[in-house]
Design an enzyme around this catalytic site. Sequence first.
Site, mmCIF file in Angstrom:
data_model
loop_
_atom_site.group_PDB
_atom_site.id
_atom_site.type_symbol
_atom_site.label_atom_id
_atom_site.label_comp_id
_atom_site.label_asym_id
_atom_site.label_seq_id
_atom_site.Cartn_x
_atom_site.Cartn_y
_atom_site.Cartn_z
ATOM 1 N N LYS A 111 0.289 -1.119 0.134
ATOM 2 C CA LYS A 111 -0.390 -0.063 0.167
ATOM 3 C C LYS A 111 0.963 1.368 -0.188
ATOM 4 C CE LYS A 111 -4.524 0.319 0.105
ATOM 5 N NZ LYS A 111 -5.984 0.341 0.131
ATOM 6 N N GLY A 223 -20.593 5.717 3.097
ATOM 7 C CA GLY A 223 -20.084 6.626 1.606
ATOM 8 C C GLY A 223 -19.901 6.311 0.671
ATOM 9 N N GLY A 225 -17.698 7.408 -2.260
ATOM 10 C CA GLY A 225 -16.417 7.135 -3.751
ATOM 11 C C GLY A 225 -17.109 6.266 -4.075
ATOM 12 N N ASN A 226 -15.991 6.299 -5.025
ATOM 13 C CA ASN A 226 -16.111 4.795 -5.979
ATOM 14 C C ASN A 226 -16.571 3.781 -5.728
ATOM 15 O OD1 ASN A 226 -15.270 4.675 -8.968
ATOM 16 N ND2 ASN A 226 -13.808 3.195 -7.739
ATOM 17 N N GLY A 228 -18.501 3.411 -2.794
ATOM 18 C CA GLY A 228 -19.855 3.738 -2.024
ATOM 19 C C GLY A 228 -21.307 3.591 -3.377
HETATM 20 N N1 GLU Z 1 -7.252 0.017 -3.552
HETATM 21 C C1 GLU Z 1 -7.574 -1.854 -4.184
HETATM 22 C C2 GLU Z 1 -8.249 -2.628 -2.201
HETATM 23 O O1 GLU Z 1 -7.325 -1.659 -1.454
HETATM 24 C C3 GLU Z 1 -7.346 -2.262 -4.736
HETATM 25 C C4 GLU Z 1 -5.864 -2.586 -4.992
HETATM 26 C C5 GLU Z 1 -5.416 -3.067 -6.339
HETATM 27 O O2 GLU Z 1 -6.295 -2.297 -7.612
HETATM 28 O O3 GLU Z 1 -4.533 -2.881 -6.412
HETATM 29 O O4 GLU Z 1 -8.230 -3.432 -2.121
#
Ligand code: GLU
Length: 423
Positions: A111, A223, A225-226, A228
């Site tokens: 992350k 939420g 966002g994308n 929700g």
């Molecule tokens: N950000 C998204 C998650 O938390 C997707 C991560 C990704 O596609 O690598 O799962």
Amino acid sequence: MDKITIEQSKTLFQMAQRQFDEAAALLDLSSGMRAFLRVPMQELHIRFPVRMDDGSTRVFEGFRVQYNSARGPTKGGLRFHPEETIDTVRALAAWMTWKTAVVDLPLGGAKGGVVCDVKKLSVGELERVSRRYIRHISRNLGVNEDIPAPDMYTTPQIMAWMLDEFESIRGYSEFGVITGKPLALGGSIGRVDATARGGMYAIREAARVLGMHTAGATMAVQGFGNVGKYTATLGEELLGCKVVAVSDIGGALYNDKGFDTGELFNYQMTHGGLVSTYPEGERISNKELLELEVDILAPAALENVITAENAPRIKSKIVAELANGPTTPDADAILVDKGIYVIPDILCNSGGVIVSNFEMVQNVYGYYWGTNRVHERLDRKISTAFIDMHQRAKELGVNNRKAAYAVAIERVAEAVRLRGWVD
Ligand code: GLU
């Protein structure tokens, strides 16, 4: 969103470690394996200068945590959030590791984040922050090393700038280095709503286990966002749910007859992404939304929203964790005691990274799939993972979260053992 502090001042990463410890205790793991899997393998902590529109220079702070790469290149999104810390990124990177493992993707977990408030940056400033961040971590990225994607407050456009920056450093095309890209730049069909769609498949499976009908079931979505907004629209479209409550940072709306989610979707598109200003429905707080008597509660915003404080008042039959880390471990125990069926985040919101993996595969092949193929394969991945979790829960006599962790930890531990890293 109402501000809810982390339970008893525990940090998010301590919460992630506690979830790991509770599941690891059920498994036959060496103490060395346990020690290795409860910490990240690599952390990048960077500071970089960006020229602002007024001619001044601002120094931004950013992170990338590559938690575990035993099962493959590390994978996970990037958050642009004013309160980002290395600790939150660590927790989210750990969750990505368990998420990719529980749905059996050939990937590890990572992350990243930049401490910034996108609402206070111009488009040009946002582009320069995005490019600089990628430049600073580019040595540790690659389709065979670590692959970022969108997350909170990051978009396909940001992924496009980052791809361009990365490719201009390397001097060749490498579409697969980043996912969640726009379609015109190697993105995959179905990536935009993948997290929510995967969550709907998971809810469908949960309903099957519970003998519950989703058609006409009431749903509250926290939420917009994308994740929700697609949870609301797909909840209505795919499951036939009655979406009775929605919310965003400005508050929540309730309508016992159910909202026309398509109309809400169009409204927020033309009102700066906000849904809480929508003229119809009763105005309630985000806190009240969580405590509504509904069949399905879908926290789809921030972490730590269901805590020991409000868990006793949660009344839904299913909690579908579309957000990462919405439920604290203490709250989890309360929900289990109340007989609430929790679909844990690492499975419930894994649709995003599943279709990200499809995107990488398509990039490497240079051959792109149609909508049906993406949806069918996403459904198969989530449904298989759901069955694995359900069976493990029965075998071990534990709740879904512990079972999902047990499946994931065993898979990562096996890869670590086979590599000869730890016995
Ligand atoms: N950000 C998204 C998650 O938390 C997707 C991560 C990704 O596609 O690598 O799962």
